[in-house]
Write a protein that holds these residues in place. Structure first.
Motif, mmCIF file in Angstrom:
data_model
loop_
_atom_site.group_PDB
_atom_site.id
_atom_site.type_symbol
_atom_site.label_atom_id
_atom_site.label_comp_id
_atom_site.label_asym_id
_atom_site.label_seq_id
_atom_site.Cartn_x
_atom_site.Cartn_y
_atom_site.Cartn_z
ATOM 1 N N VAL A 1 0.837 -1.193 0.000
ATOM 2 C CA VAL A 1 0.000 0.000 0.000
ATOM 3 C C VAL A 1 0.874 1.244 0.000
ATOM 4 O O VAL A 1 0.676 2.161 -0.779
ATOM 5 C CB VAL A 1 -0.958 0.003 1.213
ATOM 6 C CG1 VAL A 1 -1.683 1.320 1.344
ATOM 7 C CG2 VAL A 1 -1.943 -1.145 1.097
ATOM 8 N N GLN A 2 1.875 1.270 0.890
ATOM 9 C CA GLN A 2 2.740 2.435 1.028
ATOM 10 C C GLN A 2 4.132 2.113 0.496
ATOM 11 O O GLN A 2 4.616 0.998 0.651
ATOM 12 C CB GLN A 2 2.837 2.835 2.499
ATOM 13 C CG GLN A 2 1.507 3.199 3.106
ATOM 14 C CD GLN A 2 1.583 3.310 4.610
ATOM 15 O OE1 GLN A 2 2.656 3.359 5.197
ATOM 16 N NE2 GLN A 2 0.424 3.355 5.249
ATOM 17 N N THR B 1 -2.409 10.872 -1.961
ATOM 18 C CA THR B 1 -1.651 9.611 -1.945
ATOM 19 C C THR B 1 -0.337 9.719 -1.177
ATOM 20 O O THR B 1 0.375 8.722 -1.045
ATOM 21 C CB THR B 1 -1.328 9.148 -3.375
ATOM 22 O OG1 THR B 1 -0.597 10.167 -4.048
ATOM 23 C CG2 THR B 1 -2.595 8.797 -4.151
ATOM 24 N N ASP C 1 1.263 6.221 -1.545
ATOM 25 C CA ASP C 1 0.431 5.047 -1.791
ATOM 26 C C ASP C 1 0.458 4.680 -3.262
ATOM 27 O O ASP C 1 0.419 5.554 -4.121
ATOM 28 C CB ASP C 1 -1.039 5.334 -1.416
ATOM 29 C CG ASP C 1 -1.242 5.587 0.054
ATOM 30 O OD1 ASP C 1 -0.463 5.047 0.871
ATOM 31 O OD2 ASP C 1 -2.186 6.326 0.398
ATOM 32 N N THR D 1 -4.187 3.504 3.379
ATOM 33 C CA THR D 1 -3.838 4.583 2.462
ATOM 34 C C THR D 1 -4.021 5.918 3.186
ATOM 35 O O THR D 1 -4.599 5.973 4.282
ATOM 36 C CB THR D 1 -4.754 4.577 1.218
ATOM 37 O OG1 THR D 1 -6.087 4.890 1.641
ATOM 38 C CG2 THR D 1 -4.712 3.228 0.491
#
Length: 149
Positions: A11-12, A56, A77, A140
């Motif tokens: 995700v990151q 993001t 993200d 996120t």
């Protein structure tokens, strides 16, 4: 436009973009430009406005690692290419202004040389040693913001 993480990927993601200045004398010019940019209100600062709009980026900062290198350090993200392209679309002119002071810069403007810019960022990204730690590895920016509300 916002990017979403790949279903099978992290995700990151970290980015530690370390760019060599064309000369030590360029530091004063770049530092002055960044100080001006960072002194603007959140709404008037194009970088902050883009960060808020895209949703993001968890963290972002500019750092001079010495007199000859500027680092852009972020946690974002989703997909790398989508992340960089979102910023080319929203603040490409900021990159153009800064990159003219860098050694080995990609062709400008970045909006017309996307692949070269992507390649440049990849070449100058100091990859972290895995694993990349996050207190919220499956969240996120938008997840975290919505949990605060």
């Amino acid at each position: 436009m916002t990017t979403t993480p790949a279903a099978d990927g992290p995700v990151q993601n970290p980015l530690t973009l370390v760019m060599p200045l064309a000369s030590p004398d360029e530091r004063r010019t770049v530092e002055s430009k960044l100080e001006h940019l960072q002194s603007l209100s959140r709404e008037a600062n194009p970088v902050m406005a883009a960060l808020d709009h895209l949703g993001t980026v968890h963290f972002a900062r500019f750092v001079f690692t010495d007199d000859t290198h500027l680092a852009v350090i972020t946690t974002y993200d989703g997909d790398f290419d989508a992340y960089i392209n979102d910023f080319v679309d929203s603040i490409g002119d900021v990159f153009n202004d800064l990159l003219q002071h860098m050694d080995q810069a990609p062709p400008l403007p970045v909006q017309q040389h996307r692949q070269e810019f992507l390649d440049y960022v990849r070449r100058h990204d100091l990859r972290c040693l895995p694993p990349f730690y996050s207190a919220y590895p499956d969240r996120t920016v938008l997840d975290i913001i919505s949990a605060r509300s």
